[in-house]
Design a protein around this motif. Structure first.
Motif, mmCIF file in Angstrom:
data_model
loop_
_atom_site.group_PDB
_atom_site.id
_atom_site.type_symbol
_atom_site.label_atom_id
_atom_site.label_comp_id
_atom_site.label_asym_id
_atom_site.label_seq_id
_atom_site.Cartn_x
_atom_site.Cartn_y
_atom_site.Cartn_z
ATOM 1 N N PHE A 1 0.827 -1.206 0.000
ATOM 2 C CA PHE A 1 0.000 0.000 0.000
ATOM 3 C C PHE A 1 0.867 1.264 0.000
ATOM 4 C CE2 PHE A 1 -1.975 3.395 2.478
ATOM 5 C CZ PHE A 1 -3.111 3.641 1.728
ATOM 6 N N CYS A 2 1.891 1.272 0.861
ATOM 7 C CA CYS A 2 2.769 2.443 0.918
ATOM 8 C C CYS A 2 3.524 2.646 -0.390
ATOM 9 C CB CYS A 2 3.755 2.304 2.084
ATOM 10 S SG CYS A 2 2.975 2.334 3.712
ATOM 11 N N TRP A 3 3.947 1.561 -1.003
ATOM 12 C CA TRP A 3 4.772 1.642 -2.205
ATOM 13 C C TRP A 3 3.952 1.958 -3.459
ATOM 14 C CZ3 TRP A 3 6.824 -3.154 -5.163
ATOM 15 C CH2 TRP A 3 7.634 -2.735 -6.231
ATOM 16 N N LEU A 4 2.817 1.263 -3.613
ATOM 17 C CA LEU A 4 2.063 1.346 -4.861
ATOM 18 C C LEU A 4 0.891 2.324 -4.819
ATOM 19 C CD1 LEU A 4 1.973 -2.476 -5.687
ATOM 20 C CD2 LEU A 4 3.513 -0.727 -6.633
ATOM 21 N N THR A 5 0.450 2.706 -3.637
ATOM 22 C CA THR A 5 -0.728 3.574 -3.540
ATOM 23 C C THR A 5 -0.414 4.906 -2.862
ATOM 24 O OG1 THR A 5 -2.227 1.675 -3.491
ATOM 25 C CG2 THR A 5 -3.079 3.756 -2.659
ATOM 26 N N ALA A 6 0.115 4.853 -1.649
ATOM 27 C CA ALA A 6 0.325 6.094 -0.894
ATOM 28 C C ALA A 6 1.378 6.986 -1.548
ATOM 29 C CB ALA A 6 0.720 5.757 0.545
ATOM 30 N N ALA A 7 2.501 6.370 -1.983
ATOM 31 C CA ALA A 7 3.580 7.181 -2.570
ATOM 32 C C ALA A 7 3.120 7.936 -3.824
ATOM 33 C CB ALA A 7 4.789 6.299 -2.869
ATOM 34 N N PRO A 8 2.440 7.295 -4.776
ATOM 35 C CA PRO A 8 1.953 8.071 -5.930
ATOM 36 C C PRO A 8 0.981 9.181 -5.561
ATOM 37 C CG PRO A 8 1.963 5.741 -6.444
ATOM 38 C CD PRO A 8 2.235 5.854 -4.982
ATOM 39 N N TRP A 9 0.121 8.941 -4.581
ATOM 40 C CA TRP A 9 -0.816 9.976 -4.164
ATOM 41 C C TRP A 9 -0.080 11.164 -3.543
ATOM 42 C CZ3 TRP A 9 -6.049 10.927 -4.463
ATOM 43 C CH2 TRP A 9 -6.822 9.925 -5.066
ATOM 44 N N ILE A 10 0.904 10.887 -2.689
ATOM 45 C CA ILE A 10 1.667 11.979 -2.072
ATOM 46 C C ILE A 10 2.498 12.711 -3.121
ATOM 47 C CG2 ILE A 10 3.450 12.511 -0.370
ATOM 48 C CD1 ILE A 10 2.472 10.134 1.260
ATOM 49 N N ARG A 11 3.077 11.951 -4.065
ATOM 50 C CA ARG A 11 3.847 12.577 -5.142
ATOM 51 C C ARG A 11 2.963 13.500 -5.980
ATOM 52 N NH1 ARG A 11 5.181 8.239 -7.484
ATOM 53 N NH2 ARG A 11 6.841 7.768 -5.991
ATOM 54 N N TRP A 12 1.753 13.082 -6.252
ATOM 55 C CA TRP A 12 0.812 13.915 -6.997
ATOM 56 C C TRP A 12 0.474 15.178 -6.210
ATOM 57 C CZ3 TRP A 12 -4.135 15.421 -5.558
ATOM 58 C CH2 TRP A 12 -4.916 16.021 -6.550
ATOM 59 N N LYS A 13 0.247 15.022 -4.911
ATOM 60 C CA LYS A 13 -0.149 16.165 -4.080
ATOM 61 C C LYS A 13 0.980 17.168 -3.934
ATOM 62 C CE LYS A 13 -3.036 18.334 -1.372
ATOM 63 N NZ LYS A 13 -4.278 18.953 -1.927
ATOM 64 N N THR A 14 2.228 16.716 -3.933
ATOM 65 C CA THR A 14 3.364 17.606 -3.719
ATOM 66 C C THR A 14 3.996 18.096 -5.021
ATOM 67 O OG1 THR A 14 4.815 15.675 -3.510
ATOM 68 C CG2 THR A 14 3.914 16.610 -1.480
ATOM 69 N N THR A 15 3.375 17.828 -6.155
ATOM 70 C CA THR A 15 3.842 18.362 -7.438
ATOM 71 C C THR A 15 2.957 19.543 -7.821
ATOM 72 O OG1 THR A 15 4.630 16.190 -8.157
ATOM 73 C CG2 THR A 15 4.282 17.844 -9.858
ATOM 74 N N HIS A 16 3.588 20.707 -7.994
ATOM 75 C CA HIS A 16 2.849 21.939 -8.248
ATOM 76 C C HIS A 16 3.333 22.566 -9.547
ATOM 77 C CE1 HIS A 16 1.369 22.041 -4.013
ATOM 78 N NE2 HIS A 16 2.561 21.509 -3.756
#
Length: 226
Positions: free
Chosen positions: A68-83
């Motif tokens: 979950f952390c590798w395949l789901t949470a990390a992409p979501w956080i990466r998306w949120k922190t890209t501006h």
């Protein structure tokens, strides 16, 4: 104060604040569903009781959390922190979670803005935006930009508006731009149109036979009789 408001100048305003297109989150969401289904399947077929069941449940939970952390949470956080932020003065780009990277491109330094879309991008409303700028880093590529064609037009309008704003600040009419007057030198008025011929020189009468505007010669000196 939230980003990007804390990095703006006094007269700078945010025109567009974007994250990558939502299509980038589809794989992460599908992996979340797969992980939940796999965890439920493992629990259903785990031993009914005893130490074996406890060990299997612990292993299933640990594997599910890691995935979950590798395949789901990390992409979501990466998306949120890209501006991708377009302001009235510049383009701000921020990426990363632990290792942060960023770049600011002033609008006057942008030479060209282009976009590209595949068939799939056109179907979902995404695309790639390429910004050519002066400097060492040069080209900046923004991938999975929502409505990349509209963002290209918006950025071109912001560049033109910034050009006109700088021209007005220097006292030049809209659509024209020149560098400011050097300090210590007064602004010189335009030169008058050049007149045909030469002006009459003072002290020299106009001689017949000369065209108008040409200086004549002084009369011949009369010597007294010997």
């Amino acid at each position: 104060m939230a980003y990007p408001d804390k990095v703006l100048a006094e007269d700078e305003k945010v025109v567009e604040h974007l994250h990558p297109h939502w299509i980038t989150l589809v794989p992460a969401t599908l992996w979340f569903l797969v992980i939940c289904a796999g965890l439920g399947f493992g629990i259903a077929y785990a031993p009914d009781n005893g130490t074996g069941r406890t060990v299997v449940l612990i292993l299933l939970v640990v594997v599910a959390v890691v995935l979950f952390c590798w395949l789901t949470a990390a992409p979501w956080i990466r998306w949120k922190t890209t501006h991708y932020v377009f302001t009235t003065h510049r383009v701000l780009i921020r990426r990363g979670i632990l290792h942060r990277t960023g770049r600011d491109i002033a609008l006057p330094r942008i030479n060209d803005v282009a976009f590209s879309q595949s068939l799939w991008d056109r179907m979902v409303g995404a695309g790639t935006l390429t910004i050519e700028s002066a400097g060492e880093q040069g080209q900046e590529v923004l991938v999975n930009v929502p409505n990349s064609d509209d963002q290209q037009q918006l950025l071109n309008r912001l560049i033109e508006q910034d050009h006109d704003r700088r021209a007005r600040s220097y006292g030049y009419p809209q659509g024209g731009y020149a560098p400011p007057q050097q300090p210590g030198y007064a602004q010189q008025p335009p030169y008058p149109p050049q007149q045909a011929g030469y002006p009459q020189q003072p002290g020299y009468p106009q001689q017949p036979g000369h065209p108008q505007g040409q200086p004549g010669y002084p009369p011949t000196q009369q010597y007294p009789p010997q």
